[in-house]
Design a protein around this motif. Structure first.
Motif, PDB file in Angstrom:
ATOM      1  N   THR A 139      44.031  30.904  90.484  1.00 13.23           N
ATOM      2  CA  THR A 139      44.873  29.919  91.167  1.00 13.23           C
ATOM      3  C   THR A 139      45.621  30.607  92.307  1.00 13.23           C
ATOM      4  N   PRO A 140      46.066  29.876  93.328  1.00 12.75           N
ATOM      5  CA  PRO A 140      46.028  28.420  93.426  1.00 12.75           C
ATOM      6  C   PRO A 140      44.627  27.888  93.753  1.00 12.75           C
ATOM      7  N   VAL A 141      44.302  26.737  93.181  1.00 12.87           N
ATOM      8  CA  VAL A 141      43.059  26.038  93.502  1.00 12.87           C
ATOM      9  C   VAL A 141      43.400  25.037  94.602  1.00 12.87           C
ATOM     10  N   THR A 168      46.147  22.985  92.652  1.00 15.19           N
ATOM     11  CA  THR A 168      46.503  23.239  91.257  1.00 15.19           C
ATOM     12  C   THR A 168      47.112  24.634  91.184  1.00 15.19           C
ATOM     13  N   VAL A 169      48.333  24.718  90.669  1.00 12.22           N
ATOM     14  CA  VAL A 169      49.002  26.009  90.517  1.00 12.22           C
ATOM     15  C   VAL A 169      49.218  26.270  89.029  1.00 12.22           C
ATOM     16  N   VAL A 192      60.012  32.934  82.613  1.00 12.14           N
ATOM     17  CA  VAL A 192      60.376  33.266  83.992  1.00 12.14           C
ATOM     18  C   VAL A 192      59.167  33.726  84.795  1.00 12.14           C
ATOM     19  N   GLN A 193      58.287  34.511  84.191  1.00 10.05           N
ATOM     20  CA  GLN A 193      57.112  35.003  84.918  1.00 10.05           C
ATOM     21  C   GLN A 193      56.217  33.850  85.369  1.00 10.05           C
ATOM     22  N   ALA A 194      56.090  32.838  84.516  1.00  6.04           N
ATOM     23  CA  ALA A 194      55.273  31.679  84.881  1.00  6.04           C
ATOM     24  C   ALA A 194      55.869  30.951  86.080  1.00  6.04           C
ATOM     25  N   ASP A 195      57.194  30.758  86.066  1.00  7.48           N
ATOM     26  CA  ASP A 195      57.846  30.048  87.166  1.00  7.48           C
ATOM     27  C   ASP A 195      57.750  30.835  88.466  1.00  7.48           C
ATOM     28  N   GLU A 196      57.898  32.167  88.387  1.00  8.94           N
ATOM     29  CA  GLU A 196      57.778  32.988  89.591  1.00  8.94           C
ATOM     30  C   GLU A 196      56.362  32.909  90.177  1.00  8.94           C
ATOM     31  N   LYS A 197      55.360  32.892  89.307  1.00  9.34           N
ATOM     32  CA  LYS A 197      53.967  32.837  89.774  1.00  9.34           C
ATOM     33  C   LYS A 197      53.692  31.484  90.444  1.00  9.34           C
ATOM     34  N   ILE A 198      54.185  30.404  89.854  1.00  9.51           N
ATOM     35  CA  ILE A 198      53.994  29.078  90.440  1.00  9.51           C
ATOM     36  C   ILE A 198      54.676  28.995  91.804  1.00  9.51           C
ATOM     37  N   LEU A 199      55.885  29.542  91.905  1.00  4.87           N
ATOM     38  CA  LEU A 199      56.604  29.534  93.177  1.00  4.87           C
ATOM     39  C   LEU A 199      55.847  30.331  94.235  1.00  4.87           C
TER      40      LEU A 199
END
Length: 381
Positions: free
Chosen positions: A39-41, A88-89, A97-104
């Motif tokens: 991702t991102p797709v 798609t992220v 927190v790691q998930a939110d940072e990666k999405i951002l």
């Protein structure tokens, strides 16, 4: 698979946001973990391929439906004249927190090539939607669409709540020491005893331990003990008087047994007859009553003394416990006379009324003193 969308926190206004980014959020990274897609797709075709591969890997995963819902939202907005991109992220498996940072980071990467001025969020549950404030840091969110699998919504919530409590029981020491520690000790003892051939004997021990643990937790005995044994002057007073009181209460049993006439015990060999014999019960209570009452009084007096020294305003209730204990003594003593000498039950009325009067008068005096003290404090303040 059936699906529905809970749409539209806000209507998308073309004048305010005409370049929209449709974002499908997969916070636990099922796309990467199951379908092995990075991702991102970006783009309609890439998202369709990702959704298809995820659906083939796990047909029960709701994230594939979320991606299809994002694609449908993308097509609807295109047909209405908006400039739109769909992506798609994903976060990481453990969320947090790691998930939110990666999405951002992935959202920012897409915005470098597509300068959107509004976002439409597509998700399949509360967990994914918790990332919305993170996305709002880089892009205004103009609409949120929640994709719900029919019949699965209540199941999802049930699993979420059940999983939360399971995690709490497993990792919160306040709960795990009882819900995991006690069964663990019982299983360990049972396994060792079975290996040595003591299955029948250990069963009674395990049931007793389990029953004791339930009683301790049900009546907050463990918390009471921890409060009573704190290393303070009040805690030492409570601990001393409680231990002394328990020892006196336990010693009242042999004192009561010794007070029973041995001839009465030897005259009847039936255990049930001995237990139900009024004369035996009366003599037992006569012998046990003084020590039993002294033991209970020691515990109540220790509580009163420790609260008084510590300045805790509980003197009224603590004093009333001792007064009630003293007031009940003549009534219980008279009850033993009824059991032993077969006196009339009406002889219970005078000590009962006397004890009730003493309790009411003491309570009235104590409450008047308390109110007077409180009024004086209010005036001084």
């Amino acid at each position: 698979m059936s699906q529905q969308s809970d749409k539209v926190e806000k209507d998308v206004n073309a004048s305010a946001a005409n370049r929209l980014l449709v974002i499908c959020i997969d916070r636990d990274n099922d796309v990467g973990e199951k379908a092995r897609i990075a991702t991102p797709v970006i783009g309609r075709d890439a998202c369709i391929e990702a959704a298809q591969r995820l659906a083939l890997e796990d047909p029960e995963d709701a994230d594939s439906n979320s991606i299809f819902a994002a694609i449908k939202t993308y097509e609807d907005l295109i047909s209405k004249g908006y400039q739109v991109e769909v992506i798609t992220v994903a976060g990481v498996k453990d969320r947090g927190v790691q998930a939110d940072e990666k999405i951002l980071a992935e959202t920012r990467k897409v915005l470098e090539n597509f300068s959107a001025n509004g976002a439409v969020i597509v998700s399949d549950g509360e967990d994914d939607e918790s990332v919305i404030p993170v996305i709002q840091n880089v892009l205004p969110v103009v609409s949120v669409q929640r994709v719900v699998m029919k019949v699965s919504r209540s199941v999802e919530y049930s699993y979420a709540v059940f999983g939360k409590y399971l995690k709490m029981l497993a990792y919160d020491s306040k709960y795990s020491k009882f819900f995991l520690g006690v069964p663990g000790i019982l299983l360990l003892i049972g396994g060792i005893a079975t290996a040595f051939g003591y299955t029948a004997e250990i069963f009674a021990v395990l049931v007793s331990i389990l029953g004791g643990a339930f009683l301790i937790r049900a009546f907050d005995i463990d918390r009471a003990l921890s409060n009573w044994s704190k290393p303070t002057p009040m805690g030492f007073i409570r601990m001393f008087t409680m231990v002394a009181g328990i020892l006196l209460i336990l010693s009242s049993v042999p004192a009561g047994i010794n007070s029973v006439d041995s001839e009465l015990i030897e005259a009847d060999t039936q255990l049930i007859s001995k237990i139900t014999d009024k004369m035996i019960i009366g003599q037992f209570v006569v012998g046990a009553l003084p020590i039993l009452w002294i033991g209970m009084g020691a515990i109540f007096a220790g509580t009163l003394l420790s609260n008084w020294i510590g300045g805790i305003p509980r003197q009224i209730s603590d004093s009333l416990r001792i007064i009630v204990l003293i007031s009940l003594y003549p009534t219980v003593a008279q009850f033993t006379n009824i059991m032993i000498y077969e006196e009339s039950s009406f002889t219970l009325i005078p000590p009962l009324l006397g004890g009730l009067a003493a309790t009411l008068i003491s309570a009235t005096i104590l409450f008047k003193k308390y109110r007077k003290h409180k009024n004086q404090e209010m005036i001084s303040d």
